[in-house]
Scaffold this motif. Structure first.
Motif, PDB file in Angstrom:
ATOM      1  N   ALA A 114     -15.274 -11.022  -1.618  1.00  0.00           N
ATOM      2  CA  ALA A 114     -16.647 -11.107  -1.116  1.00  0.00           C
ATOM      3  C   ALA A 114     -16.618 -11.218   0.403  1.00  0.00           C
ATOM      4  CB  ALA A 114     -17.371 -12.305  -1.722  1.00  0.00           C
ATOM      5  N   TYR A 115     -17.255 -10.266   1.066  1.00  0.00           N
ATOM      6  CA  TYR A 115     -17.338 -10.273   2.527  1.00  0.00           C
ATOM      7  C   TYR A 115     -18.640 -10.951   2.955  1.00  0.00           C
ATOM      8  CZ  TYR A 115     -13.621  -6.692   2.817  1.00  0.00           C
ATOM      9  OH  TYR A 115     -12.440  -5.984   2.749  1.00  0.00           O
ATOM     10  N   PHE A 116     -18.514 -12.062   3.686  1.00  0.00           N
ATOM     11  CA  PHE A 116     -19.688 -12.707   4.281  1.00  0.00           C
ATOM     12  C   PHE A 116     -19.960 -12.141   5.676  1.00  0.00           C
ATOM     13  CE2 PHE A 116     -18.229 -15.670   1.095  1.00  0.00           C
ATOM     14  CZ  PHE A 116     -19.407 -16.164   0.545  1.00  0.00           C
ATOM     15  N   GLY A 117     -18.907 -11.628   6.317  1.00  0.00           N
ATOM     16  CA  GLY A 117     -19.034 -10.997   7.621  1.00  0.00           C
ATOM     17  C   GLY A 117     -18.546  -9.562   7.549  1.00  0.00           C
ATOM     18  N   HIS A 118     -19.238  -8.651   8.247  1.00  0.00           N
ATOM     19  CA  HIS A 118     -18.931  -7.223   8.169  1.00  0.00           C
ATOM     20  C   HIS A 118     -19.623  -6.514   9.328  1.00  0.00           C
ATOM     21  CE1 HIS A 118     -23.041  -6.810   6.669  1.00  0.00           C
ATOM     22  NE2 HIS A 118     -22.772  -7.790   5.813  1.00  0.00           N
ATOM     23  N   PRO A 119     -19.391  -5.214   9.508  1.00  0.00           N
ATOM     24  CA  PRO A 119     -20.012  -4.502  10.633  1.00  0.00           C
ATOM     25  C   PRO A 119     -21.336  -3.822  10.311  1.00  0.00           C
ATOM     26  CG  PRO A 119     -18.320  -3.128   9.663  1.00  0.00           C
ATOM     27  CD  PRO A 119     -18.318  -4.412   8.879  1.00  0.00           C
ATOM     28  N   PHE A 120     -21.869  -4.022   9.108  1.00  0.00           N
ATOM     29  CA  PHE A 120     -23.053  -3.263   8.686  1.00  0.00           C
ATOM     30  C   PHE A 120     -24.347  -3.999   9.044  1.00  0.00           C
ATOM     31  CE2 PHE A 120     -19.988  -2.331   5.036  1.00  0.00           C
ATOM     32  CZ  PHE A 120     -19.358  -1.335   5.767  1.00  0.00           C
ATOM     33  N   ASP A 133     -18.828   0.127  -0.692  1.00  0.00           N
ATOM     34  CA  ASP A 133     -18.751   1.561  -0.961  1.00  0.00           C
ATOM     35  C   ASP A 133     -18.243   2.343   0.243  1.00  0.00           C
ATOM     36  OD1 ASP A 133     -20.901   1.207   0.693  1.00  0.00           O
ATOM     37  OD2 ASP A 133     -22.363   2.169  -0.621  1.00  0.00           O
ATOM     38  N   GLN A 134     -17.739   1.623   1.248  1.00  0.00           N
ATOM     39  CA  GLN A 134     -17.153   2.253   2.426  1.00  0.00           C
ATOM     40  C   GLN A 134     -16.221   1.244   3.073  1.00  0.00           C
ATOM     41  OE1 GLN A 134     -20.122   2.759   5.699  1.00  0.00           O
ATOM     42  NE2 GLN A 134     -21.546   1.775   4.278  1.00  0.00           N
ATOM     43  N   PRO A 135     -15.275   1.704   3.890  1.00  0.00           N
ATOM     44  CA  PRO A 135     -14.316   0.772   4.491  1.00  0.00           C
ATOM     45  C   PRO A 135     -15.000  -0.288   5.342  1.00  0.00           C
ATOM     46  CG  PRO A 135     -13.557   3.032   4.724  1.00  0.00           C
ATOM     47  CD  PRO A 135     -14.966   3.116   4.219  1.00  0.00           C
ATOM     48  N   ILE A 136     -14.480  -1.504   5.269  1.00  0.00           N
ATOM     49  CA  ILE A 136     -14.947  -2.605   6.107  1.00  0.00           C
ATOM     50  C   ILE A 136     -13.811  -2.953   7.060  1.00  0.00           C
ATOM     51  CG2 ILE A 136     -15.661  -5.026   6.152  1.00  0.00           C
ATOM     52  CD1 ILE A 136     -17.099  -4.610   3.551  1.00  0.00           C
ATOM     53  N   HIS A 137     -13.981  -2.615   8.329  1.00  0.00           N
ATOM     54  CA  HIS A 137     -12.898  -2.765   9.293  1.00  0.00           C
ATOM     55  C   HIS A 137     -12.937  -4.134   9.972  1.00  0.00           C
ATOM     56  CE1 HIS A 137     -11.715   1.340   8.637  1.00  0.00           C
ATOM     57  NE2 HIS A 137     -12.929   1.775   8.931  1.00  0.00           N
ATOM     58  N   PRO A 167       2.997   7.204   1.541  1.00  0.00           N
ATOM     59  CA  PRO A 167       1.732   7.714   0.971  1.00  0.00           C
ATOM     60  C   PRO A 167       0.915   6.664   0.232  1.00  0.00           C
ATOM     61  CG  PRO A 167       3.652   8.563  -0.223  1.00  0.00           C
ATOM     62  CD  PRO A 167       4.169   7.945   1.046  1.00  0.00           C
ATOM     63  N   ASP A 168       1.554   5.621  -0.277  1.00  0.00           N
ATOM     64  CA  ASP A 168       0.823   4.555  -0.963  1.00  0.00           C
ATOM     65  C   ASP A 168       0.416   3.423  -0.018  1.00  0.00           C
ATOM     66  OD1 ASP A 168       1.021   5.824  -3.441  1.00  0.00           O
ATOM     67  OD2 ASP A 168       3.003   4.964  -3.818  1.00  0.00           O
ATOM     68  N   GLY A 169       0.805   3.546   1.232  1.00  0.00           N
ATOM     69  CA  GLY A 169       0.430   2.542   2.221  1.00  0.00           C
ATOM     70  C   GLY A 169       1.595   1.694   2.670  1.00  0.00           C
ATOM     71  N   GLY A 170       2.032   1.925   3.901  1.00  0.00           N
ATOM     72  CA  GLY A 170       3.069   1.094   4.504  1.00  0.00           C
ATOM     73  C   GLY A 170       2.435   0.071   5.428  1.00  0.00           C
ATOM     74  N   PRO A 171       3.193  -0.506   6.352  1.00  0.00           N
ATOM     75  CA  PRO A 171       2.655  -1.521   7.270  1.00  0.00           C
ATOM     76  C   PRO A 171       1.386  -1.042   7.965  1.00  0.00           C
ATOM     77  CG  PRO A 171       5.037  -1.401   7.468  1.00  0.00           C
ATOM     78  CD  PRO A 171       4.641  -0.261   6.574  1.00  0.00           C
ATOM     79  N   MET A 172       0.349  -1.861   7.949  1.00  0.00           N
ATOM     80  CA  MET A 172      -0.960  -1.472   8.484  1.00  0.00           C
ATOM     81  C   MET A 172      -1.720  -2.721   8.904  1.00  0.00           C
ATOM     82  SD  MET A 172      -3.022  -0.575   4.937  1.00  0.00           S
ATOM     83  CE  MET A 172      -1.686   0.354   4.163  1.00  0.00           C
ATOM     84  N   HIS A 173      -2.820  -2.525   9.582  1.00  0.00           N
ATOM     85  CA  HIS A 173      -3.705  -3.644   9.902  1.00  0.00           C
ATOM     86  C   HIS A 173      -4.183  -4.299   8.600  1.00  0.00           C
ATOM     87  CE1 HIS A 173      -4.106  -3.303  14.258  1.00  0.00           C
ATOM     88  NE2 HIS A 173      -4.116  -1.988  14.109  1.00  0.00           N
ATOM     89  N   TYR A 174      -4.404  -5.612   8.652  1.00  0.00           N
ATOM     90  CA  TYR A 174      -4.756  -6.328   7.427  1.00  0.00           C
ATOM     91  C   TYR A 174      -6.067  -5.834   6.821  1.00  0.00           C
ATOM     92  CZ  TYR A 174      -5.866  -9.868   4.040  1.00  0.00           C
ATOM     93  OH  TYR A 174      -6.201 -10.492   2.871  1.00  0.00           O
ATOM     94  N   ASP A 175      -7.079  -5.578   7.655  1.00  0.00           N
ATOM     95  CA  ASP A 175      -8.348  -5.112   7.082  1.00  0.00           C
ATOM     96  C   ASP A 175      -8.172  -3.766   6.386  1.00  0.00           C
ATOM     97  OD1 ASP A 175      -7.926  -3.713   9.432  1.00  0.00           O
ATOM     98  OD2 ASP A 175      -9.920  -4.060  10.264  1.00  0.00           O
ATOM     99  N   ALA A 176      -7.262  -2.932   6.903  1.00  0.00           N
ATOM    100  CA  ALA A 176      -6.970  -1.659   6.238  1.00  0.00           C
ATOM    101  C   ALA A 176      -6.302  -1.884   4.890  1.00  0.00           C
ATOM    102  CB  ALA A 176      -6.077  -0.801   7.131  1.00  0.00           C
ATOM    103  N   ALA A 190     -15.524  -5.760  -5.384  1.00  0.00           N
ATOM    104  CA  ALA A 190     -15.674  -6.201  -3.999  1.00  0.00           C
ATOM    105  C   ALA A 190     -17.122  -6.018  -3.558  1.00  0.00           C
ATOM    106  CB  ALA A 190     -14.743  -5.420  -3.088  1.00  0.00           C
ATOM    107  N   TYR A 191     -17.650  -7.023  -2.876  1.00  0.00           N
ATOM    108  CA  TYR A 191     -19.046  -7.010  -2.446  1.00  0.00           C
ATOM    109  C   TYR A 191     -19.165  -7.490  -1.006  1.00  0.00           C
ATOM    110  CZ  TYR A 191     -19.943  -6.821  -7.487  1.00  0.00           C
ATOM    111  OH  TYR A 191     -19.952  -6.459  -8.819  1.00  0.00           O
TER     112      TYR A 191
END
Length: 238
Positions: A114-120, A133-137, A167-176, A190-191
């Motif tokens: 559950a995201y309480f903070g986001h960019p939307f 329904d879309q990435p939350i950075h 291809p399945d995801g290596g080291p990346m930013h945590y939000d990614a 996820a909401y």
């Protein structure tokens, strides 16, 4: 019930060297009536690696490992849910009212993240939980529930085992990493709450290379004052 009351634990990631952020976060919590009891709600000392090990930066790796460390602590403590924040959190001026509404709604839902903070920018006339329904950075103010705590921890460990560019995801930013889990596993519930309850406070970054203004002692002090003024203004309007 306020936002922090609902969760078994709340942890705020803070680098030991960033005493400025720690002080400002304590003030932010006090301003909104959120108590610190140093067991239920407390700071988590951030991981500060010396190498990036394939991550976009050393800071990105430290952020990733810090969130992972909180999840591992939650598993050791056998908590049923956990609220995770970063130390640049600035709460919405309406968090008292809408935060209570968010928690009351969340109690009657099946949820994993559950995201309480986001960019939307959501509909302020009828704040509610909406499926992601879309990435939350951003990952500065979110919660993890139930079995998803272990599931997310295991997913992060898998990422650590992969090389960069896997291809399945290596080291990346945590939000990614959160986005990758959510969008590659349709059963993860996820909401995000459509009224943004928490923003990132204007603050010197720990994730990226510093600008000239933050590298120069005199200019760094000026920038710090300007950021505080900006934070005060934002506190009034959002």
């Amino acid at each position: 019930m306020n936002v922090t009351d609902y969760f078994d634990r709340a942890r705020i990631i803070n680098i030991a060297s960033r005493k400025d952020r720690r002080v400002e976060t304590v003030q932010e919590f006090a301003r909104n009536g959120f108590p610190f009891d140093h067991e239920k709600v407390s700071f988590f000392q951030a991981v500060t690696p010396s190498e990036d090990n394939g991550f976009p930066s050393i800071g990105a790796r430290g952020c990733f490992m810090s969130h992972l460390g909180i999840l591992e602590e939650a598993i050791r403590l056998n908590v049923k849910n956990i609220l995770i924040l970063e130390d640049d959190i600035q709460f919405s001026r309406r968090i008292s009212h809408y935060g209570k509404q968010a928690i009351e709604s969340l109690q009657g839902m099946e949820w994993d993240i559950a995201y309480f903070g986001h960019p939307f920018e959501g509909d302020s006339s009828s704040p509610t939980w909406k499926a992601v329904d879309q990435p939350i950075h951003l990952s500065h103010f979110y919660a993890v529930n139930g079995k998803c705590i272990t599931r997310l921890r295991d997913f992060l460990l898998q990422i650590l085992e992969r090389p960069p560019g896997h291809p399945d995801g290596g080291p990346m930013h945590y939000d990614a990493a959160l986005n990758t889990l959510i969008h590659s596993n349709k059963d993860v519930q996820a909401y995000y709450f459509t009224w943004n309850l928490g923003y990132q406070r204007p603050s010197r970054t720990d994730l990226h290379a510093l600008s000239l203004f933050d590298r120069t002692p005199v200019l760094r002090d000026v920038m710090g004052m300007l950021r505080k003024l900006k934070a005060m203004n934002l506190r009034r309007i959002r």
